[in-house]
Design a protein around this motif. Structure first.
Motif, PDB file in Angstrom:
ATOM      1  N   GLN A  81       0.893  -1.210  -0.010  1.00 33.03           N
ATOM      2  CA  GLN A  81       0.111  -0.070  -0.073  1.00 33.03           C
ATOM      3  C   GLN A  81       1.019   1.055   0.079  1.00 33.03           C
ATOM      4  OE1 GLN A  81      -2.728   0.001   3.109  1.00 33.03           O
ATOM      5  NE2 GLN A  81      -3.875   1.723   2.320  1.00 33.03           N
ATOM      6  N   ASN A  82       1.852   1.082   0.942  1.00 30.26           N
ATOM      7  CA  ASN A  82       2.770   2.346   0.953  1.00 30.26           C
ATOM      8  C   ASN A  82       3.451   2.586  -0.623  1.00 30.26           C
ATOM      9  OD1 ASN A  82       2.399   2.682   3.490  1.00 30.26           O
ATOM     10  ND2 ASN A  82       4.364   1.896   4.367  1.00 30.26           N
ATOM     11  N   GLN A  83       4.207   1.465  -1.152  1.00 23.68           N
ATOM     12  CA  GLN A  83       4.588   1.799  -2.393  1.00 23.68           C
ATOM     13  C   GLN A  83       3.432   2.198  -3.682  1.00 23.68           C
ATOM     14  OE1 GLN A  83       7.847   1.013  -1.074  1.00 23.68           O
ATOM     15  NE2 GLN A  83       8.274   0.391  -3.317  1.00 23.68           N
ATOM     16  N   THR A  84       2.237   1.659  -3.478  1.00 26.69           N
ATOM     17  CA  THR A  84       1.486   2.417  -4.314  1.00 26.69           C
ATOM     18  C   THR A  84       1.083   3.728  -4.094  1.00 26.69           C
ATOM     19  OG1 THR A  84       0.207   0.033  -4.182  1.00 26.69           O
ATOM     20  CG2 THR A  84      -1.017   1.787  -5.236  1.00 26.69           C
ATOM     21  N   LEU A  85       0.882   4.320  -2.846  1.00 26.84           N
ATOM     22  CA  LEU A  85       0.731   5.468  -2.620  1.00 26.84           C
ATOM     23  C   LEU A  85       2.103   6.578  -2.997  1.00 26.84           C
ATOM     24  CD1 LEU A  85      -0.881   5.145   0.874  1.00 26.84           C
ATOM     25  CD2 LEU A  85      -1.967   6.120  -0.932  1.00 26.84           C
ATOM     26  N   LYS A  86       3.153   5.952  -2.792  1.00 23.40           N
ATOM     27  CA  LYS A  86       4.221   6.531  -3.089  1.00 23.40           C
ATOM     28  C   LYS A  86       4.374   6.808  -4.563  1.00 23.40           C
ATOM     29  CE  LYS A  86       9.170   6.208  -2.125  1.00 23.40           C
ATOM     30  NZ  LYS A  86      10.189   5.506  -1.446  1.00 23.40           N
ATOM     31  N   ALA A  87       4.029   5.655  -5.303  1.00 25.67           N
ATOM     32  CA  ALA A  87       4.120   5.892  -6.899  1.00 25.67           C
ATOM     33  C   ALA A  87       2.888   6.923  -7.331  1.00 25.67           C
ATOM     34  CB  ALA A  87       3.847   4.406  -7.417  1.00 25.67           C
ATOM     35  N   GLN A  88       1.727   6.935  -6.666  1.00 23.14           N
ATOM     36  CA  GLN A  88       0.752   7.788  -6.726  1.00 23.14           C
ATOM     37  C   GLN A  88       1.125   9.349  -6.688  1.00 23.14           C
ATOM     38  OE1 GLN A  88      -2.628   6.649  -4.607  1.00 23.14           O
ATOM     39  NE2 GLN A  88      -3.476   5.082  -6.207  1.00 23.14           N
ATOM     40  N   LEU A  89       1.836   9.301  -5.693  1.00 18.91           N
ATOM     41  CA  LEU A  89       2.400  10.755  -5.131  1.00 18.91           C
ATOM     42  C   LEU A  89       3.198  11.346  -6.051  1.00 18.91           C
ATOM     43  CD1 LEU A  89       1.832  12.395  -2.649  1.00 18.91           C
ATOM     44  CD2 LEU A  89       3.878  11.754  -1.702  1.00 18.91           C
ATOM     45  N   GLU A  90       4.315  10.451  -6.486  1.00 19.37           N
ATOM     46  CA  GLU A  90       5.351  10.848  -7.612  1.00 19.37           C
ATOM     47  C   GLU A  90       4.606  11.036  -8.685  1.00 19.37           C
ATOM     48  OE1 GLU A  90       8.412   7.660  -7.425  1.00 19.37           O
ATOM     49  OE2 GLU A  90       9.127   8.428  -5.541  1.00 19.37           O
ATOM     50  N   ALA A  91       3.604  10.349  -9.184  1.00 13.95           N
ATOM     51  CA  ALA A  91       3.045  10.411 -10.468  1.00 13.95           C
ATOM     52  C   ALA A  91       2.238  11.949 -10.502  1.00 13.95           C
ATOM     53  CB  ALA A  91       1.900   9.497 -10.800  1.00 13.95           C
ATOM     54  N   ILE A  92       1.485  12.254  -9.306  1.00 16.51           N
ATOM     55  CA  ILE A  92       0.902  13.408  -9.241  1.00 16.51           C
ATOM     56  C   ILE A  92       1.830  14.674  -9.187  1.00 16.51           C
ATOM     57  CG2 ILE A  92      -0.575  14.831  -7.576  1.00 16.51           C
ATOM     58  CD1 ILE A  92      -1.696  12.317  -6.731  1.00 16.51           C
ATOM     59  N   ALA A  93       3.102  14.488  -8.315  1.00 15.04           N
ATOM     60  CA  ALA A  93       4.144  15.577  -8.436  1.00 15.04           C
ATOM     61  C   ALA A  93       4.673  15.668  -9.864  1.00 15.04           C
ATOM     62  CB  ALA A  93       5.145  15.189  -7.528  1.00 15.04           C
ATOM     63  N   THR A  94       4.812  14.714 -10.729  1.00 17.45           N
ATOM     64  CA  THR A  94       5.152  14.968 -12.161  1.00 17.45           C
ATOM     65  C   THR A  94       4.319  15.652 -12.902  1.00 17.45           C
ATOM     66  OG1 THR A  94       6.394  12.704 -11.841  1.00 17.45           O
ATOM     67  CG2 THR A  94       6.420  13.463 -13.984  1.00 17.45           C
ATOM     68  N   ASP A  95       2.960  15.030 -12.710  1.00 15.87           N
ATOM     69  CA  ASP A  95       1.859  15.660 -13.437  1.00 15.87           C
ATOM     70  C   ASP A  95       2.034  17.401 -13.241  1.00 15.87           C
ATOM     71  OD1 ASP A  95       1.036  13.422 -14.614  1.00 15.87           O
ATOM     72  OD2 ASP A  95      -0.660  13.448 -13.600  1.00 15.87           O
ATOM     73  N   LEU A  96       1.943  17.523 -11.788  1.00  8.23           N
ATOM     74  CA  LEU A  96       2.031  19.113 -11.195  1.00  8.23           C
ATOM     75  C   LEU A  96       3.102  19.747 -11.890  1.00  8.23           C
ATOM     76  CD1 LEU A  96       0.980  19.184  -7.564  1.00  8.23           C
ATOM     77  CD2 LEU A  96       0.035  20.386  -9.408  1.00  8.23           C
TER      78      LEU A  96
END
Lengths: 247, 211
Positions: free
Chosen positions: A27-42
């Motif tokens: 779950q942590n890994q998924t959340l981290k990946a999501q966070l990184e994807a959002i940061a890249t999008d931003l």
């Protein structure tokens, strides 16, 4: 009988714990990946937006928490230096050149002028046809805005000379620039309608800079500054007084 | 509030101290996630806890005599005050740039931020260094004066460039300095500029005046 039961229970507990830890880790890994994807999008979004508005304006909008209404950000009164630049004889040039060539020439001109302005702490507020309106001291406090604006004008002059060498090599018409600079008090902030807003400077100074720019043709000088600006300038700038005229 | 201001100022200092010399941020930022750091975390925790003085006032001795003395005094009793005093004392003691040069850099940053608390202290310190009022006025208005030496003439405009956090221009200016200053001088200039940026903003929050 109790011994094996305890061992089995412990094993089951350990297995359960391992599964729970593994699931949490996933779950942590998924959340981290999501966070990184959002940061890249931003980051991509910010890069795209910075082509439409200067980065400093974008930061102001984020800091002001602008949502959708005019009431969100109240403009503030500031002293700003306005630089107004325009190409001389651009109408004739636009009649002569193919649209694609004209667009390439103009884009090269805008890029070089914008670089010179940014290098000296100004920001390009508008491209008006082939004209450029730039502000110094609008986004951030800048006690050295007058010197910056004049240095930017000198850098623009040097850049246009270099660009003309390139254009000349290609057999394209050479560019000439007129620049007017004034300094004064006005309102800085978001202005416009609900549908379309701009981070802008509103005041007499913008009109004065534009009118001073038109005087460059009459005085045969490529850079003209007003008396209000001259009073704040470093004495090492060499200036030539011009006869008084109404624009 | 004071502690928050200190943390924000520390971030401000760190941003500049890492960005100006273009130190890659990722290896530092990702350090807490590394296995060896995670394994060492309990030990690091113990070391950090040993330096906590919760509930016990820290003696502030001595208050730095130069600029920012008032700011340090507002942290009297807190461990932050002692750390600030030591940092400032070490900055003034470092021999690679003259005290006048450091003060001029700070004065320019204070002016750029409109810091009315730091400015009089810095002006007073510069007067004690023998700088004329008119020269200081000229430096603050035009970032240059005939009385400045070669290094000051380089570092005064550089200090101005560090006020607003714009990595690309900052690094461009630093590269230009690299060939004209010695390594220790450049390092000290980056330290002074970074510290002054953090302290001016901290002063703005803690001493109740506007940037």
């Amino acid at each position: 009988m109790t011994g094996p039961f305890v061992v089995v229970a412990l094993l089951v507990l350990l297995a359960g714990l391992a599964v729970a830890i593994y699931r949490q880790w996933r779950q942590n890994q998924t959340l981290k990946a999501q966070l990184e994807a959002i940061a890249t999008d931003l980051q991509h979004l910010q890069q795209s937006c910075s082509r439409l508005v200067p980065a400093g304006v974008l930061q102001h909008l984020i800091a002001d928490g602008v949502k959708s209404g005019i009431e969100a950000a109240v403009p503030e009164r500031k002293v700003v230096t306005v630089l107004f630049a325009d190409l001389v004889g651009s109408t004739a040039m636009s009649d002569r050149l193919e649209p694609a060539v004209l667009a390439r020439v103009l884009n090269g001109y805008f890029q070089r002028m914008s670089d010179a302005i940014h290098e000296h702490r100004g920001h390009v507020a508008h491209f008006l046809g082939d004209g450029i309106v730039a502000y110094f001291g609008a986004l951030q406090p800048n006690p050295w805005q007058c010197n910056d604006a004049v240095r930017a004008a000198l850098a623009m002059r040097a850049a246009i000379r270099e660009y003309n060498v390139e254009l000349g090599r290609e057999g394209l018409p050479l560019l000439a620039l007129g620049i007017g600079i004034d300094r004064g008090l006005g309102l800085v902030g978001l202005v416009g309608s609900r549908e379309r807003m701009e981070y802008d400077f509103v005041g007499r100074t913008v009109n004065v800079a534009a009118r001073v720019q038109t005087l460059t043709r009459i005085h045969q000088a490529d850079i003209l500054v007003t008396e209000a600006l001259r009073a704040e300038l470093d004495a090492r700038f060499v200036l030539t007084p011009m006869p008084r005229r109404d624009a | 509030m004071k502690e928050i201001a200190f943390t924000a100022a520390l971030t401000d200092f760190n941003n500049r101290a890492h960005t100006i010399p273009a130190i890659p941020a990722y290896p530092i930022e990702s350090m807490p996630d590394r296995l060896y750091v995670r394994l060492l975390r309990p030990l690091l925790g113990l070391i950090v806890k040993r330096h906590r003085y919760r509930g016990r006032p820290t003696v502030l001795d001595p208050v730095p005599p130069y600029a920012y003395g008032r700011l340090v005094e507002t942290y009297a009793g807190s461990p932050i005050g002692a750390i600030l005093a030591r940092t400032l004392a070490e900055m003034w003691a470092s021999p690679h740039l003259t005290r006048r040069c450091k003060l001029l850099m700070i004065a320019v940053i204070a002016r750029g931020l409109g810091c009315e608390v730091c400015a009089p202290e810095v002006s007073e310190a510069l007067r004690r260094e023998g700088l004329k009022e008119s020269t200081l006025a000229q430096v603050l208005t035009h970032l240059d004066a005939p009385e400045l030496d070669d290094i000051e003439r380089l570092l005064v405009p550089f200090a101005r460039e560090t006020i607003w956090y714009e990595p690309a221009p900052l690094q461009r200016r630093a590269r230009m300095l690299r060939d004209r200053l010695s390594g220790p001088q450049l390092l000290e200039a980056i330290g002074v500029a970074s510290l002054a940026n953090g302290l001016c903003r901290m002063g703005a929050t803690v001493m109740d005046h506007k940037i």
